[in-house]
Scaffold this active site. Structure first.
Site, PDB file in Angstrom:
ATOM      1  N   SER A  73       0.739  -1.288  -0.532  1.00  0.00           N
ATOM      2  CA  SER A  73       0.159   0.330   0.114  1.00  0.00           C
ATOM      3  C   SER A  73       0.919   1.199  -0.106  1.00  0.00           C
ATOM      4  O   SER A  73       2.061   0.995   0.150  1.00  0.00           O
ATOM      5  CB  SER A  73      -0.729  -0.269   1.590  1.00  0.00           C
ATOM      6  OG  SER A  73      -1.558  -0.858   1.450  1.00  0.00           O
TER       7      SER A  73
HETATM    8  N1  SAH Z   1      -1.431  -4.689   4.034  1.00  0.00           N
HETATM    9  C1  SAH Z   1      -0.471  -5.015   2.911  1.00  0.00           C
HETATM   10  C2  SAH Z   1      -1.089  -5.043   1.789  1.00  0.00           C
HETATM   11  C3  SAH Z   1      -1.873  -6.006   0.628  1.00  0.00           C
HETATM   12  S1  SAH Z   1      -3.080  -6.459  -0.584  1.00  0.00           S
HETATM   13  C4  SAH Z   1       1.035  -4.737   2.385  1.00  0.00           C
HETATM   14  O1  SAH Z   1       1.681  -3.535   3.372  1.00  0.00           O
HETATM   15  O2  SAH Z   1       1.698  -4.677   2.020  1.00  0.00           O
HETATM   16  C5  SAH Z   1      -3.905  -6.850  -0.356  1.00  0.00           C
HETATM   17  C6  SAH Z   1      -3.121  -8.398   0.452  1.00  0.00           C
HETATM   18  O3  SAH Z   1      -4.862  -8.974   0.744  1.00  0.00           O
HETATM   19  C7  SAH Z   1      -2.874  -9.780  -0.636  1.00  0.00           C
HETATM   20  O4  SAH Z   1      -1.950  -9.817  -0.197  1.00  0.00           O
HETATM   21  C8  SAH Z   1      -3.717 -10.018  -1.343  1.00  0.00           C
HETATM   22  O5  SAH Z   1      -3.691 -11.992  -1.362  1.00  0.00           O
HETATM   23  C9  SAH Z   1      -4.683  -9.906   0.355  1.00  0.00           C
HETATM   24  N2  SAH Z   1      -6.227 -10.728   0.055  1.00  0.00           N
HETATM   25  C10 SAH Z   1      -6.693 -10.789  -0.662  1.00  0.00           C
HETATM   26  N3  SAH Z   1      -8.589 -11.146  -0.287  1.00  0.00           N
HETATM   27  C11 SAH Z   1      -7.651 -12.139   0.754  1.00  0.00           C
HETATM   28  C12 SAH Z   1      -8.579 -13.226   1.797  1.00  0.00           C
HETATM   29  N4  SAH Z   1      -9.684 -13.621   0.956  1.00  0.00           N
HETATM   30  N5  SAH Z   1      -7.903 -13.647   2.987  1.00  0.00           N
HETATM   31  C13 SAH Z   1      -6.894 -12.686   3.107  1.00  0.00           C
HETATM   32  N6  SAH Z   1      -5.794 -12.408   2.613  1.00  0.00           N
HETATM   33  C14 SAH Z   1      -6.448 -11.642   1.515  1.00  0.00           C
END
Ligand code: SAH
Length: 226
Positions: A73
Protein backbone atom coordinates in the site's frame (compact mmCIF):
# COMPACT_ATOMS: atom_id res chain seq x y z
CA UNK A 1 26.74 -5.98 -8.09
CA UNK A 2 25.37 -2.51 -7.52
CA UNK A 3 23.68 -0.20 -9.97
CA UNK A 4 25.00 2.83 -8.16
CA UNK A 5 27.77 3.47 -10.68
CA UNK A 6 25.20 3.95 -13.40
CA UNK A 7 23.21 6.49 -11.43
CA UNK A 8 23.62 10.15 -12.23
CA UNK A 9 25.17 12.13 -9.39
CA UNK A 10 21.99 13.20 -7.66
CA UNK A 11 23.69 15.16 -4.87
CA UNK A 12 23.22 14.94 -1.12
CA UNK A 13 19.48 15.71 -1.27
CA UNK A 14 18.66 12.39 -2.87
CA UNK A 15 19.88 10.03 -0.12
CA UNK A 16 17.49 7.53 1.47
CA UNK A 17 17.35 9.54 4.73
CA UNK A 18 16.27 12.59 2.82
CA UNK A 19 13.67 10.61 0.87
CA UNK A 20 12.26 9.27 4.14
CA UNK A 21 12.19 12.74 5.73
CA UNK A 22 10.35 14.06 2.68
CA UNK A 23 7.85 11.23 2.87
CA UNK A 24 7.12 11.91 6.55
CA UNK A 25 6.62 15.62 5.82
CA UNK A 26 4.25 14.79 2.96
CA UNK A 27 2.21 12.46 5.19
CA UNK A 28 2.00 15.09 7.92
CA UNK A 29 0.82 17.75 5.48
CA UNK A 30 -1.91 15.38 4.26
CA UNK A 31 -3.29 14.81 7.76
CA UNK A 32 -1.29 11.95 9.26
CA UNK A 33 -0.31 13.98 12.31
CA UNK A 34 -0.13 11.57 15.24
CA UNK A 35 3.46 11.25 16.41
CA UNK A 36 3.37 7.51 17.29
CA UNK A 37 1.98 6.69 13.82
CA UNK A 38 4.57 8.84 12.04
CA UNK A 39 7.29 7.37 14.23
CA UNK A 40 6.23 3.80 13.38
CA UNK A 41 6.38 4.65 9.67
CA UNK A 42 9.72 6.42 10.03
CA UNK A 43 11.30 3.43 11.78
CA UNK A 44 9.99 0.80 9.34
CA UNK A 45 12.43 0.21 6.44
CA UNK A 46 9.97 0.01 3.52
CA UNK A 47 12.74 -1.10 1.15
CA UNK A 48 12.86 -4.56 2.75
CA UNK A 49 9.16 -5.06 1.84
CA UNK A 50 9.65 -3.85 -1.74
CA UNK A 51 10.75 -6.09 -4.67
CA UNK A 52 14.27 -5.51 -6.03
CA UNK A 53 12.93 -3.85 -9.15
CA UNK A 54 11.26 -1.09 -7.13
CA UNK A 55 13.61 -0.66 -4.17
CA UNK A 56 14.72 2.77 -5.37
CA UNK A 57 11.07 3.86 -5.12
CA UNK A 58 10.51 2.50 -1.59
CA UNK A 59 10.18 5.98 -0.09
CA UNK A 60 7.90 7.39 -2.75
CA UNK A 61 4.35 7.92 -1.59
CA UNK A 62 2.91 5.35 -3.98
CA UNK A 63 1.63 1.79 -3.97
CA UNK A 64 4.09 -0.67 -5.60
CA UNK A 65 3.66 -4.16 -7.09
CA UNK A 66 4.66 -7.20 -5.02
CA UNK A 67 4.51 -10.94 -5.89
CA UNK A 68 1.26 -12.76 -6.76
CA UNK A 69 -0.18 -9.71 -8.55
CA UNK A 70 -0.71 -7.85 -5.27
CA UNK A 71 0.50 -4.46 -4.02
CA UNK A 72 2.22 -2.89 -1.04
CA UNK A 73 0.00 0.00 0.00
CA UNK A 74 0.82 3.69 -0.43
CA UNK A 75 2.47 5.05 2.76
CA UNK A 76 -0.11 7.85 3.07
CA UNK A 77 -2.95 5.30 3.07
CA UNK A 78 -1.05 3.11 5.56
CA UNK A 79 -0.68 6.18 7.80
CA UNK A 80 -4.29 7.23 7.40
CA UNK A 81 -5.69 3.75 8.11
CA UNK A 82 -3.37 3.23 11.07
CA UNK A 83 -4.34 6.60 12.55
CA UNK A 84 -8.04 5.90 11.96
CA UNK A 85 -7.75 2.68 13.96
CA UNK A 86 -6.96 4.63 17.18
CA UNK A 87 -4.67 1.91 18.49
CA UNK A 88 -3.86 1.62 22.15
CA UNK A 89 -0.73 -0.11 23.50
CA UNK A 90 -2.93 -2.95 24.84
CA UNK A 91 -4.87 -3.48 21.58
CA UNK A 92 -5.18 -6.94 20.03
CA UNK A 93 -5.50 -6.31 16.30
CA UNK A 94 -6.65 -8.49 13.42
CA UNK A 95 -5.28 -7.58 9.98
CA UNK A 96 -6.71 -9.12 6.82
CA UNK A 97 -4.31 -9.20 3.84
CA UNK A 98 -0.72 -9.55 5.09
CA UNK A 99 0.74 -8.92 1.61
CA UNK A 100 4.33 -7.77 2.06
CA UNK A 101 3.92 -7.40 5.84
CA UNK A 102 4.62 -3.65 5.74
CA UNK A 103 1.32 -2.60 7.33
CA UNK A 104 1.58 -5.51 9.80
CA UNK A 105 4.97 -4.24 10.97
CA UNK A 106 3.62 -0.75 11.56
CA UNK A 107 0.66 -2.15 13.52
CA UNK A 108 3.02 -4.32 15.59
CA UNK A 109 4.86 -1.21 16.79
CA UNK A 110 1.66 0.38 18.10
CA UNK A 111 -0.34 -2.55 19.46
CA UNK A 112 0.16 -5.44 21.87
CA UNK A 113 -0.54 -8.27 19.43
CA UNK A 114 -1.22 -8.44 15.70
CA UNK A 115 -2.98 -11.42 14.10
CA UNK A 116 -2.60 -11.32 10.32
CA UNK A 117 -4.23 -13.51 7.65
CA UNK A 118 -3.12 -13.97 4.00
CA UNK A 119 -4.54 -16.18 1.21
CA UNK A 120 -1.22 -16.59 -0.71
CA UNK A 121 1.30 -18.97 0.88
CA UNK A 122 4.24 -17.32 -0.91
CA UNK A 123 3.41 -13.85 0.35
CA UNK A 124 2.85 -15.13 3.86
CA UNK A 125 6.19 -16.99 3.93
CA UNK A 126 8.08 -13.96 2.65
CA UNK A 127 6.35 -11.69 5.19
CA UNK A 128 7.13 -14.14 8.02
CA UNK A 129 10.83 -14.03 7.05
CA UNK A 130 10.75 -10.23 7.25
CA UNK A 131 9.09 -10.29 10.68
CA UNK A 132 11.89 -12.59 11.82
CA UNK A 133 14.59 -10.33 10.38
CA UNK A 134 13.03 -7.36 12.15
CA UNK A 135 12.81 -9.30 15.41
CA UNK A 136 9.04 -8.80 15.79
CA UNK A 137 7.70 -10.98 18.60
CA UNK A 138 4.06 -9.88 18.67
CA UNK A 139 2.86 -10.94 15.21
CA UNK A 140 0.87 -14.16 14.70
CA UNK A 141 0.27 -15.26 11.11
CA UNK A 142 -2.29 -17.51 9.44
CA UNK A 143 -2.73 -18.85 5.92
CA UNK A 144 -6.45 -18.69 5.21
CA UNK A 145 -9.47 -16.79 3.96
CA UNK A 146 -9.44 -13.57 5.95
CA UNK A 147 -13.02 -12.83 4.97
CA UNK A 148 -13.92 -15.34 7.69
CA UNK A 149 -11.74 -13.53 10.22
CA UNK A 150 -10.04 -15.59 12.93
CA UNK A 151 -12.89 -16.91 15.11
CA UNK A 152 -10.57 -18.82 17.51
CA UNK A 153 -8.82 -15.58 18.48
CA UNK A 154 -11.89 -13.30 18.49
CA UNK A 155 -12.98 -10.85 19.79
CA UNK A 156 -10.50 -8.18 18.70
CA UNK A 157 -10.09 -4.58 19.86
CA UNK A 158 -9.32 -3.47 16.32
CA UNK A 159 -9.61 -4.92 12.81
CA UNK A 160 -7.94 -3.59 9.66
CA UNK A 161 -8.78 -4.94 6.21
CA UNK A 162 -6.22 -4.12 3.51
CA UNK A 163 -8.17 -5.55 0.55
CA UNK A 164 -11.49 -4.20 -0.74
CA UNK A 165 -14.56 -5.94 0.71
CA UNK A 166 -17.58 -6.00 -1.61
CA UNK A 167 -19.97 -4.83 1.12
CA UNK A 168 -20.26 -4.46 4.89
CA UNK A 169 -17.87 -7.11 6.32
CA UNK A 170 -20.41 -8.79 8.64
CA UNK A 171 -18.28 -11.79 9.64
CA UNK A 172 -15.46 -9.47 10.67
CA UNK A 173 -17.73 -7.02 12.51
CA UNK A 174 -19.06 -9.98 14.53
CA UNK A 175 -15.47 -10.59 15.75
CA UNK A 176 -15.02 -7.05 17.05
CA UNK A 177 -15.36 -6.11 20.73
CA UNK A 178 -18.42 -3.96 21.58
CA UNK A 179 -16.37 -0.75 21.60
CA UNK A 180 -13.94 -1.89 18.91
CA UNK A 181 -12.96 -0.17 15.66
CA UNK A 182 -12.77 -1.67 12.16
CA UNK A 183 -11.28 0.10 9.13
CA UNK A 184 -11.81 -1.33 5.64
CA UNK A 185 -12.08 -0.29 1.99
CA UNK A 186 -15.63 -1.12 0.86
CA UNK A 187 -16.75 -1.43 -2.76
CA UNK A 188 -16.59 -3.60 -5.85
CA UNK A 189 -15.16 -1.12 -8.36
CA UNK A 190 -11.60 0.14 -8.93
CA UNK A 191 -12.25 2.97 -6.45
CA UNK A 192 -13.64 2.13 -3.05
CA UNK A 193 -14.76 4.01 0.03
CA UNK A 194 -12.51 3.69 3.08
CA UNK A 195 -14.92 3.16 5.96
CA UNK A 196 -14.51 3.17 9.70
CA UNK A 197 -16.96 1.30 11.94
CA UNK A 198 -16.94 2.20 15.62
CA UNK A 199 -18.77 -0.11 18.02
CA UNK A 200 -21.47 1.63 20.08
CA UNK A 201 -21.00 -0.75 23.03
CA UNK A 202 -24.42 -2.38 22.46
CA UNK A 203 -23.76 -4.51 19.42
CA UNK A 204 -24.33 -1.74 16.86
CA UNK A 205 -21.89 0.36 14.89
CA UNK A 206 -21.52 3.93 13.76
CA UNK A 207 -20.03 3.92 10.24
CA UNK A 208 -18.30 6.81 8.49
CA UNK A 209 -16.60 7.23 5.11
CA UNK A 210 -13.05 8.59 5.41
CA UNK A 211 -11.86 8.94 1.81
CA UNK A 212 -11.72 7.21 -1.58
CA UNK A 213 -9.06 4.51 -2.02
CA UNK A 214 -7.89 1.91 -4.56
CA UNK A 215 -7.24 -1.56 -3.16
CA UNK A 216 -6.98 -5.02 -4.68
CA UNK A 217 -10.15 -7.03 -3.98
CA UNK A 218 -10.77 -9.23 -0.97
CA UNK A 219 -11.21 -12.62 -2.67
CA UNK A 220 -13.07 -15.68 -1.43
CA UNK A 221 -11.14 -18.74 -0.27
CA UNK A 222 -7.39 -19.32 -0.34
CA UNK A 223 -5.27 -19.01 -3.50
CA UNK A 224 -4.73 -22.32 -5.35
CA UNK A 225 -1.47 -21.13 -6.86
CA UNK A 226 1.51 -20.67 -4.51
N1 SAH B 1 -1.16 -4.74 3.83
C1 SAH B 1 -0.40 -5.14 2.66
C2 SAH B 1 -1.14 -4.81 1.40
C3 SAH B 1 -1.62 -6.03 0.85
S1 SAH B 1 -2.55 -5.99 -0.67
C4 SAH B 1 0.99 -4.54 2.67
O1 SAH B 1 1.27 -3.67 3.50
O2 SAH B 1 1.80 -4.96 1.86
C5 SAH B 1 -3.91 -6.98 -0.15
C6 SAH B 1 -3.59 -8.38 0.30
O3 SAH B 1 -4.82 -8.99 0.69
C7 SAH B 1 -3.00 -9.27 -0.79
O4 SAH B 1 -1.81 -9.83 -0.34
C8 SAH B 1 -4.08 -10.32 -1.02
O5 SAH B 1 -3.57 -11.60 -1.36
C9 SAH B 1 -4.76 -10.34 0.33
N2 SAH B 1 -6.11 -10.90 0.34
C10 SAH B 1 -7.11 -10.73 -0.56
N3 SAH B 1 -8.21 -11.43 -0.20
C11 SAH B 1 -7.89 -12.06 0.95
C12 SAH B 1 -8.59 -12.96 1.81
N4 SAH B 1 -9.84 -13.34 1.57
N5 SAH B 1 -7.94 -13.44 2.89
C13 SAH B 1 -6.66 -13.07 3.17
N6 SAH B 1 -5.95 -12.23 2.40
C14 SAH B 1 -6.55 -11.73 1.30
Amino acid sequence: MSDDDDMPDAGPQAGPDMALARLILALRSQGVTEAPVLNAIETTPREIFTPDLFKDRAFEDSALPIACGQTISQPFIVGLMTQALQLEPRSRVLEIGTGSGYQTTILSKLARLVYTVERYRTLLREAEARFKTLGLTNVVTKFGDGGQGWPEQAPFDRIMVTAAAPGEPKALLSQLKPNGILVAPIGRGPVQSLRRYIGDGEGGFVAEALTDVRFVPLLDGVAKEL
